[in-house]
Write a protein that holds these residues in place. Structure first.
Motif, PDB file in Angstrom:
ATOM      1  N   SER A   9       0.904   5.708  -7.462  1.00 24.20           N
ATOM      2  CA  SER A   9      -0.318   6.421  -7.847  1.00 24.20           C
ATOM      3  C   SER A   9      -0.025   7.902  -8.058  1.00 24.20           C
ATOM      4  O   SER A   9      -0.529   8.527  -9.006  1.00 24.20           O
ATOM      5  N   LYS A  25       0.868   3.876  -3.139  1.00 28.30           N
ATOM      6  CA  LYS A  25       0.579   5.305  -2.984  1.00 28.30           C
ATOM      7  C   LYS A  25       1.587   6.147  -3.753  1.00 28.30           C
ATOM      8  O   LYS A  25       1.221   7.111  -4.441  1.00 28.30           O
ATOM      9  N   ASN A  83       0.830  -1.215   0.000  1.00 27.33           N
ATOM     10  CA  ASN A  83       0.000   0.000   0.000  1.00 27.33           C
ATOM     11  C   ASN A  83       0.860   1.259   0.000  1.00 27.33           C
ATOM     12  O   ASN A  83       0.514   2.255  -0.646  1.00 27.33           O
TER      13      ASN A  83
END
Length: 617
Positions: free
Chosen positions: A89, A86, A82
């Motif tokens: 992204s 991030k 995660n």
């Protein structure tokens, strides 16, 4: 946690499916297959047995395709996915799943082979890059996930387990050196396998295979720094606080799953600390699991129950039935598909079998002994250091005196202190080099991993710790846990093998970990903040089977039948007469030879199952 496979050899889809069926216990939730046509007219087969842990939707099935040009098969978990997602992204990458598989693909596109340095996890994966026409893959830093490969001839083949490569392969031969290594170490070390034509990718390594040129190249992306001594400059209290923070996060990220999670709880320091930190991380009641033996000296389930009661976990005790243990002995090579003689694999399999009835993921305490000096043999180094401080002639004279003693333990000490220095003496405790029962003992001084032990930049405790992490933990513990848990489709996660924990432990002064016989000092002091010290005020016990007694009682007929003088002749590399005497010593109680007996039973079983028609060379 899954099983992966890939090949450039001309296997049919049915043959690939048969290869994967051998290890479908690694991932029973979905079988995926993809055939990729290559520019050179050949075909790349990719296959995957999935154990669904994250994003249970079929959109995360593998082989997984990302951005049209990237295909991946992947085994393991990237715990910080995660965090990496991030960052990616923010760089413009988009994601259609909530799995870590997709994050690996995007990270590869952004960072190339350096992507593996971004990952905190246990993994073995292979990416097919259609634009570059390469296969790129990697294995995690500590070797928790297996990766076998073969580059024989014009093909390239890889798998999570050896049996997938072995099936339908007409070009394999058994390695005589690998058998000798096994008879010395009890395992087959990296980078070898039992077959001459198959290797293991070393822990902490990546590889690139050029499909056009057939060039295969490996590269280390993580290692232990042996050039300097521990460098942490803070106080013991500061070290304890910082380590607890790292450990808490290591546990927290390993509790992330879309399936039920539990904790293996032996009642020892490491697993108890993991369980304690897990209970602090979540409001849900943690499920814990332990094994109970009826034999005196082997059962620590009462201590595990005390810890569980204090932590208020949902605790399950699994009783080890000798009959069930014997059944596993007789079918051992179905799951450990090359010779492997750590007898604690049997209780590990029993623990996994019954734990899987309640959860799909279990956290373990593995890795604590290597990083924080917890094994009995580290305490033995204190006495060994004193012995090697006396003049050589006195040491050798003492060895000859001990050799005459009737107690076999004193005879073992006699042989150990005859070595020229403490480094070689420690090496002897880890292997049976120069064993009288071997026709041609393997030279254990040839292994590359000896560089972690045979240098003077650190004290003997730190060097032994580094050596064990690169050998015993990787070759033995990780193999044992992976096969034992995967046999029952259970994923095991080890917070103490988080590379941040390992690196931090190696930065600490030795006396923060071990002082005046107080082993794992800093781990204990963190644990005592969460559980009463009195529960752990007892000698350390290993997670072993009561084979010493079983081989003289319940399994005596089995042993004498399987390892009769005639049967022993089928095992290469041993002196049958010497081995027969050693088995007799065990049966009469004059010498505990259970480890030798188990080692030979496993090898004989493997050769009987897998060695037909194969040459040994």
């Amino acid at each position: 946690m899954c099983g992966i496979y890939g090949s450039l050899l001309p296997y049919s889809s049915q043959e690939v499916a048969a290869k994967m069926k051998l290890t479908n216990f690694r991932g029973p939730d979905f079988y995926g297959y993809k055939a990729i046509d290559l520019p050179n007219g050949k075909k790349l087969s990719l296959a995957h047995n999935r154990l669904s842990i994250l994003d249970l939707d079929q959109r995360s099935h593998q082989p997984f395709v990302y951005d049209d040009s990237i295909s991946i098969v992947y085994n393991g978990e990237v715990y910080n996915y995660n965090e990496v997602k991030k960052v990616l992204s923010n760089l413009g990458y988009t994601f259609r799943t909530t799995s870590d598989t997709e994050v690996i693909c995007a990270a590869y596109l952004e960072y190339g082979k350096d992507c593996v340095r971004k990952f905190n996890g246990m993994f073995a994966f292979v990416i097919h890059d259609a634009k570059k026409q390469i296969l790129f893959g990697a294995r995690d830093r500590l070797g928790q996930k297996p990766f076998y490969y073969s580059t024989v001839g014009e093909g390239f083949e890889f798998a999570s387990q050896l049996s997938s490569i072995q099936l339908h392969n007409q070009h394999l031969s058994i390695s005589k050196n690998a058998i000798l290594d096994y008879l010395s170490w009890g395992v087959i070390p990296d980078t070898s396998s039992i077959f001459n034509e198959v290797n293991k990718l070393p822990a902490g390594h990546l590889f690139v295979y050029d499909i056009t040129s057939r060039h295969f190249e490996t590269e280390s992306y993580w290692d232990i720094d042996i050039s300097k001594s521990p460098s942490f400059a803070g106080s013991y209290g500061e070290a304890k606080d910082e380590l607890e923070e790292i450990l808490a996060d290591a546990v927290k990220i390993r509790l992330v799953a879309d399936v039920p999670v539990g904790v293996f709880l032996s009642g020892g320091v490491d697993s108890s600390l993991v369980a304690a930190l897990a209970t602090k991380t979540t409001s849900e009641k943690i499920r814990t699991f332990s094994v109970k033996f009826n034999e005196k000296g082997f059962d620590e389930s009462q201590y595990a129950a005390e810890v569980a009661n204090h932590l208020q976990t949902d605790h399950h005790i699994i009783e080890c039935d000798p009959k069930e243990g014997i059944d596993l002995v007789e079918n051992f090579t179905d799951f450990y598909d090359e010779p492997f003689s750590d007898s604690s694999a049997i209780p590990s399999m029993l623990l996994a079998k019954y734990t899987r009835q309640h959860v799909t993921v279990a956290l373990s305490g593995d890795g604590g002994d290597e990083s924080f000096l917890g094994y009995h043999r580290y305490n033995w180094l204190t006495y060994l250091s004193k012995i090697y401080a006396i003049p050589k002639f006195l040491r050798l004279f003492g060895a000859e005196i001990l050799k005459l003693a009737p107690n076999y333990r004193l005879k073992i000490i006699s042989e150990t202190i005859k070595n020229k220095n403490i480094d070689e003496a420690y090496l002897r405790t880890m292997s049976n080099s120069n064993a009288t029962w071997l026709e041609t003992p393997r030279n254990t001084l040839e292994f590359e991993e000896l560089k972690y032990l045979f240098h003077k930049n650190k004290n003997i405790y730190e060097r032994a710790s580094d050596f064990d992490l690169k050998t015993y933990l990787n070759w033995d513990i990780n193999t044992k846990v992976d096969r034992a848990t995967m046999a029952y489709s259970l994923e095991a996660r080890a917070p103490l093998m988080d590379y941040r924990v390992v690196d931090f432990a190696r930065s600490l002064p030795t006396d923060y970990k071990f002082i005046k016989g107080n082993q794992k000092r800093i781990l204990k002091d963190i644990l005592y903040k969460h559980a009463p010290k009195e529960i752990f005020d007892r000698p350390k016990a290993g997670f072993t089977m009561p084979f010493k007694e079983w081989f003289k009682k319940d399994l005596k007929d089995f042993v004498l039948s399987e390892l009769s003088e005639n049967e022993l002749k089928a095992i290469p590399g041993i002196k049958v007469g010497e081995v027969t005497k050693m088995i007799d010593q065990h049966m009469t109680g004059s010498w505990n030879r259970y480890s030798l007996i188990w080692k030979l039973l496993v090898l004989k079983q493997w050769l009987k199952t897998n060695g037909k028609g194969l040459s040994i060379k």
